[in-house]
Design an enzyme around this catalytic site. Sequence first.
Site, PDB file in Angstrom:
ATOM      1  N   GLU A 252       7.091  21.507  -3.382  1.00  0.00           N
ATOM      2  CA  GLU A 252       8.441  21.058  -3.075  1.00  0.00           C
ATOM      3  C   GLU A 252       9.479  21.553  -4.075  1.00  0.00           C
ATOM      4  O   GLU A 252      10.634  21.131  -4.019  1.00  0.00           O
ATOM      5  CB  GLU A 252       8.474  19.530  -3.020  1.00  0.00           C
TER       6      GLU A 252
ATOM      7  N   ARG B 268      -2.073 -11.715   5.409  1.00  0.00           N
ATOM      8  CA  ARG B 268      -2.494 -10.387   5.869  1.00  0.00           C
ATOM      9  C   ARG B 268      -3.476  -9.797   4.868  1.00  0.00           C
ATOM     10  O   ARG B 268      -3.251  -9.824   3.657  1.00  0.00           O
ATOM     11  CB  ARG B 268      -1.282  -9.471   6.024  1.00  0.00           C
TER      12      ARG B 268
ATOM     13  N   ASP C  45      14.834   8.363   1.247  1.00  0.00           N
ATOM     14  CA  ASP C  45      14.227   8.140  -0.054  1.00  0.00           C
ATOM     15  C   ASP C  45      14.914   9.051  -1.052  1.00  0.00           C
ATOM     16  O   ASP C  45      15.959   9.643  -0.742  1.00  0.00           O
ATOM     17  CB  ASP C  45      12.714   8.324  -0.011  1.00  0.00           C
TER      18      ASP C  45
ATOM     19  N   PRO D 184       6.413   7.948   9.060  1.00  0.00           N
ATOM     20  CA  PRO D 184       7.040   6.859   8.310  1.00  0.00           C
ATOM     21  C   PRO D 184       6.548   5.463   8.649  1.00  0.00           C
ATOM     22  O   PRO D 184       6.998   4.503   8.024  1.00  0.00           O
ATOM     23  CB  PRO D 184       8.513   7.005   8.693  1.00  0.00           C
TER      24      PRO D 184
ATOM     25  N   ARG E 221       0.411   8.664  -5.021  1.00  0.00           N
ATOM     26  CA  ARG E 221       1.373   9.648  -5.530  1.00  0.00           C
ATOM     27  C   ARG E 221       2.040   9.066  -6.771  1.00  0.00           C
ATOM     28  O   ARG E 221       2.696   8.034  -6.714  1.00  0.00           O
ATOM     29  CB  ARG E 221       2.429  10.001  -4.484  1.00  0.00           C
TER      30      ARG E 221
ATOM     31  N   SER F  39       9.656   6.717  -3.026  1.00  0.00           N
ATOM     32  CA  SER F  39      10.003   5.604  -2.144  1.00  0.00           C
ATOM     33  C   SER F  39      10.042   4.259  -2.857  1.00  0.00           C
ATOM     34  O   SER F  39      10.162   3.220  -2.212  1.00  0.00           O
ATOM     35  CB  SER F  39       9.014   5.535  -0.976  1.00  0.00           C
TER      36      SER F  39
ATOM     37  N   LEU G 241      12.106  18.317   2.073  1.00  0.00           N
ATOM     38  CA  LEU G 241      13.322  17.624   1.646  1.00  0.00           C
ATOM     39  C   LEU G 241      13.633  17.938   0.184  1.00  0.00           C
ATOM     40  O   LEU G 241      14.725  18.418  -0.151  1.00  0.00           O
ATOM     41  CB  LEU G 241      13.153  16.118   1.850  1.00  0.00           C
ATOM     42  N   ASP G 242      12.675  17.681  -0.711  1.00  0.00           N
ATOM     43  CA  ASP G 242      12.893  18.035  -2.110  1.00  0.00           C
ATOM     44  C   ASP G 242      13.067  19.537  -2.279  1.00  0.00           C
ATOM     45  O   ASP G 242      13.857  19.994  -3.111  1.00  0.00           O
ATOM     46  CB  ASP G 242      11.727  17.546  -2.968  1.00  0.00           C
TER      47      ASP G 242
ATOM     48  N   TYR H 197       3.729  -3.675   3.373  1.00  0.00           N
ATOM     49  CA  TYR H 197       3.735  -2.303   3.874  1.00  0.00           C
ATOM     50  C   TYR H 197       2.449  -1.577   3.505  1.00  0.00           C
ATOM     51  O   TYR H 197       1.888  -0.811   4.307  1.00  0.00           O
ATOM     52  CB  TYR H 197       4.927  -1.526   3.305  1.00  0.00           C
TER      53      TYR H 197
ATOM     54  N   GLY I 123       6.945  19.704   0.969  1.00  0.00           N
ATOM     55  CA  GLY I 123       7.960  18.656   0.900  1.00  0.00           C
ATOM     56  C   GLY I 123       9.320  19.274   1.109  1.00  0.00           C
ATOM     57  O   GLY I 123      10.061  19.528   0.160  1.00  0.00           O
TER      58      GLY I 123
ATOM     59  N   VAL J  27       2.928   7.630   4.607  1.00  0.00           N
ATOM     60  CA  VAL J  27       3.417   7.487   3.240  1.00  0.00           C
ATOM     61  C   VAL J  27       4.160   6.164   3.151  1.00  0.00           C
ATOM     62  O   VAL J  27       5.020   5.869   3.982  1.00  0.00           O
ATOM     63  CB  VAL J  27       4.342   8.648   2.840  1.00  0.00           C
TER      64      VAL J  27
END
Length: 738
Positions: free
Chosen positions: A443, A319, A641, A552, A346, A282, A470-471, A135, A468, A127
């Site tokens: 989540e 890149r 995040d 991550p 997302r 994020s 965390l949420d 990134y 999810g 993610v």
Amino acid sequence: MADDTDRIEAHGLQVARPLKLFLDEDVLPGSGVDPDDFWAGFAGLVATFTPRNRELLATRERLQQAIDEWYVEHRDGSREGDTPLDGDDHLAFLRDLGYLVDEPDDFTVDTTNIDPEIADIAGPQLVVPVTNARYAINAANARWGSLYDALYGTDAMGDAPPAGPYDTERGERVMAWGRAFLDDTFPLADGSHADATAYRVADGALVVDRGDADTTGLADPDQFAGHAGEAHDPTAVLLTNHRLRVEVSIDPDDDIGATDAAQVADLVMEAAVSVIMDCEDSVACVDGEDKTVAYRNWLGLQRGDLTTPVTKAAETFTRTMDDDRHYTAPDGSDLVVHGRGLQLVRTVGHLMTTPAVLDPDGDEVFEGLVDAMVTIACALHDLRRGDRDDDTGRANSRAGSVYLVKPKMHGPDEVAFTDDVLSHVEQVLGLEPNTVKVGIMDEERRTSANLAACIDAARHRVAFINTGFLDRTGDEFHTAMEAGAMVPKTTMKDQDWIGAYEDRNVDIGLACGLRGRAQIGKGMWAAPNRMAAMLDEKVGHPRSGANCAWVPSPTAATLHAIHYHRVDVAARQDELAGSMRHDVGDLLTLPLQEGDLVEDARVAELENNAQGILGYVVRWVDQGVGCSTVPDINGVGLMEDRATCRISSQALANWLHHGLTDPDELQEVFRRMALVVDEQNADDPAYTPMAPTFDGPAFTAATALAFEGREQPSGYTEPILHAHRARAKAGIDREPSA
């Protein structure tokens, strides 16, 4: 900074100039969609779905108010030993309220045109914030990663790498570790890979020389998938296990290969099989300028031509996205292997509006509607790449699908709303029904309590469910805010509800027929610098029956891939099929604090949460960084995040509400922790200290998240963060005087 008041009208919509020009000049040309039809369809989307979106948010508020009142009415009796808050009466109340809905009859999702990375291949899922082009490209290219680099450059072998030049002894340990991995995963018919002096191909089979004319092969010849270079002297050997591949890279001219008896220069792991390009938790996108950056990078990913300049050791280069990888299959045919992770996007949830687009009344449009319209339009460049003269050949979906992950939905009605929105967008863009696949983030409490009904609401396009946690923990704090003081955040993972939550997600997903059609995912490893611990612990995700789990970084993806070689997820899903290990009552068991906390532990919890909020918010508000590795109170880097911020802010709001702290103490804790965060960021030239005035946008946003957390919709951080980031971008440095 672009000014969102500079707008261009389109079919009644007022669109921020950067976004309007981006769509007209970059997205729509080559998409196959007439611009006038696009803008008319966009206006129709806003007109049709804005009222329903508002109704859904009103339903959230109505349900929460009723739940708050019920907990307030019943919590004293529970403390005195009467009916517990999470007993049968609780479930009956939630059913009568409509919070819990009836389980649907048995069904199987019928999602079609699914890429194998979703349907069949179990592996890591990376993610990444899509606003950072470097990134995003690194994430797309993380489909293949160097195991040697991952082992050498992290603590995966038990100790951190030494500073300075290449350490020969550590390099030898890396090669030995790699050979042991080959022995475990791709055993030879006789002996060890450590004894190999050469790898070659004869008659479509892998031959391993061991010196003195002694040869062997794989114990399972079917694990040989192909080679690159000449059969008698290959530059690479491709192996496969549990549908994941590993390339044995052979190069006698490489510094490592020159020291190896078989000239093996590296083991290249197929790692991030799928990648979520994130427009949500994020990133820090608060206006049309920010949103356009996100969409532009997503378009480049879908076209396959996203590039970015990178400077390393005073050398600058460009890149780009990796090309596909080419091998010769055992039967002599050409074998083309996807060189990039399958990309999902997302988008945001249903709550927020964005100044990037105003409706005909001058009101901000719901951001989720804008995301759906624009991200899918960008994906047309992948779906219709055969019609383009400038096709890079770097296709994303070979099955002809778009994968959209939808977060923060509360229950089946909100999933059905998303399904209808996507149908409207498909019609406007001329796509076949259900071209757009949806990922349901499990989540929110009302979604996990009604997960089967949520899947049923989008059964024709579901391609992903994910815990999810965390949420989900943040929503646990908020939904049950009035039930009482919750356990410390540090012990939340030990609570009964979270085990039920993780198990039910797999069990319900399997019962709904997701196997072979969709991913069943698990959450993020939040400590990117602790790879030894990840190797020890994250194997639990494939063992749980999940066929993907979040990581991550590309390095973490490379190492986490090892777990999918060690665990046959398909076999584990066979074992779990038909089971339902927990009922909804287990899921809704409240994580309430019992007894008094030791004072040191109480203060440590306050400080830990406040420091985590400040360390994250100061970058979000002042610098527009939506996700980064933030040192915790002990200096350990943790990936933060909005989900982690939501937990911490709701934990403090809960304790403040129930008297485990008071406003004066909590304000002093925040000021004390601001000094810690200032010191941790002292070497950042772009950093603005919060002390000694403690009145800048970042500090006031961080404290508001805790002091106003109880009143925030569903406990979300976005309204406060967006408001204060907008202040910072506008150059409003301090709170106005009272």
